[in-house]
Design a protein around this motif. Structure first.
Motif, PDB file in Angstrom:
ATOM      1  N   GLU A 116       0.622  -1.425  -0.195  1.00 40.22           N
ATOM      2  CA  GLU A 116      -0.036   0.156   0.061  1.00 40.22           C
ATOM      3  C   GLU A 116       0.221   1.206   0.449  1.00 40.22           C
ATOM      4  OE1 GLU A 116      -4.028   1.602   2.253  1.00 40.22           O
ATOM      5  OE2 GLU A 116      -1.912   1.391   4.093  1.00 40.22           O
ATOM      6  N   ALA A 118       0.915   5.382   0.609  1.00 42.04           N
ATOM      7  CA  ALA A 118       0.771   6.416   0.927  1.00 42.04           C
ATOM      8  C   ALA A 118       1.180   8.169   1.081  1.00 42.04           C
ATOM      9  CB  ALA A 118       0.089   6.241   2.252  1.00 42.04           C
ATOM     10  N   ALA A 124      -3.624   7.309  -0.959  1.00 40.25           N
ATOM     11  CA  ALA A 124      -3.667   5.669  -0.519  1.00 40.25           C
ATOM     12  C   ALA A 124      -3.955   4.876  -2.126  1.00 40.25           C
ATOM     13  CB  ALA A 124      -3.790   5.114   0.276  1.00 40.25           C
ATOM     14  N   THR A 194       2.620  -0.638   4.263  1.00 37.65           N
ATOM     15  CA  THR A 194       2.412   0.405   3.747  1.00 37.65           C
ATOM     16  C   THR A 194       3.570   1.123   3.971  1.00 37.65           C
ATOM     17  OG1 THR A 194       0.077   0.588   5.305  1.00 37.65           O
ATOM     18  CG2 THR A 194       0.741   2.789   3.793  1.00 37.65           C
ATOM     19  N   TYR A 196       4.601   4.938   2.957  1.00 37.31           N
ATOM     20  CA  TYR A 196       4.272   6.882   3.340  1.00 37.31           C
ATOM     21  C   TYR A 196       5.457   6.952   2.453  1.00 37.31           C
ATOM     22  CZ  TYR A 196       1.024   5.791   6.710  1.00 37.31           C
ATOM     23  OH  TYR A 196      -0.304   5.063   7.225  1.00 37.31           O
TER      24      TYR A 196
END
Length: 262
Positions: A116, A118, A124, A194, A196
């Motif tokens: 994922e 973001a 996202a 995730t 970032y």
């Protein structure tokens, strides 16, 4: 089968807290957790100390860069597999890490998942990785270290991450492992972590350094492919400039270039 999760951090207290909390809540999964801090001057060490009873090993001391810190983590790790979830990135809240660890029993050198991503604007999306990445793929992209389980022995035999590179050593390991070292690998079409977009490799100002380090690595390690690689990247830049040109944008806007997939 033991897993070592490694987090490196430098002056990113808010990100570190988010990362640690996403990992220590998975303690029933059975893994060791290592945190390597680069002698932060913010509140990072206080955050680590608050979770010290759930961290297997931690240290806060100066390092010479990202890969020096990651290599420190590798040297302290005892797990068969390593997973790097660096400061600011997280394991997703709905993840059952125990079931993911069970899948490591298949024994490949690298087992990687989707990731994922973001964005800084709050959006996202899930990035899906190929089942069979090849040289052409690595010329433009890499595998997700935040979602890749790597056999510790493979990284040690490789000589650890190169500390001469500032930003592309994890990419260099992945391309070498798959394209020249014949490592066994497997893609699992699921997502558990995730990333970032706020790290050093995501900073636009570091793109030139990333490209330079990639170019140098390919020239030295894959000399037979280097001419093809340089030609491919030059054509890619030309296509990008064409795509962004005002005239092409205008023609697409009025519908005259619907056939041109740029």
């Amino acid at each position: 089968m033991k897993l070592s999760i490694i987090t490196i951090n430098f002056n990113n207290a808010a990100g570190l807290q988010k990362t640690i909390e996403s990992i220590v809540c998975q303690r029933n999964a059975g893994f060791e957790y290592i945190v390597i801090d680069g002698s932060s001057t913010d509140s990072s060490v206080d955050i680590i100390k608050k979770q010290a009873d759930r961290i297997t090993y931690w240290v806060s001391e100066p390092d010479t860069g990202i890969y020096n810190a990651m290599n420190k983590g590798i040297r302290k790790a005892t797990g068969e597999y390593l997973l790097f979830v660096n400061s600011g990135d997280t394991i997703m809240g709905n993840t059952d890490l125990s079931s993911i660890i069970e899948k490591l029993a298949s024994g490949e050198d690298i087992i990687y998942y989707n990731l994922e991503i973001a964005e800084t604007n709050g959006n996202a999306y899930i990035k899906t990785y190929p089942d069979n990445p090849d040289f052409k793929y690595f010329a433009e992209d890499t595998l997700p270290h935040t979602a890749s389980f790597i056999k510790r022995k493979r990284l040690i035999d490789y000589g650890y991450y190169s500390e001469e590179k500032k930003i592309a050593s994890d990419w260099a390991f992945f391309i070498d492992a798959i394209c020249s070292l014949n490592c066994k690998y497997k893609h699992i079409n699921q997502c558990f972590s995730t990333f970032y977009i706020d790290g050093i490799s995501s900073d636009f100002q570091n793109r030139k350094l990333l490209e330079k380090e990639r170019d140098m690595h390919i020239a030295l390690t894959y000399p037979l492919y280097n001419t093809i690689y340089k030609d491919w990247m030059e054509k890619k830049q030309e296509l990008y400039k064409l795509k962004k040109s005002v005239s092409v944008q205008f023609l697409k806007k009025i519908g005259l270039l619907k056939w041109l997939k740029l």
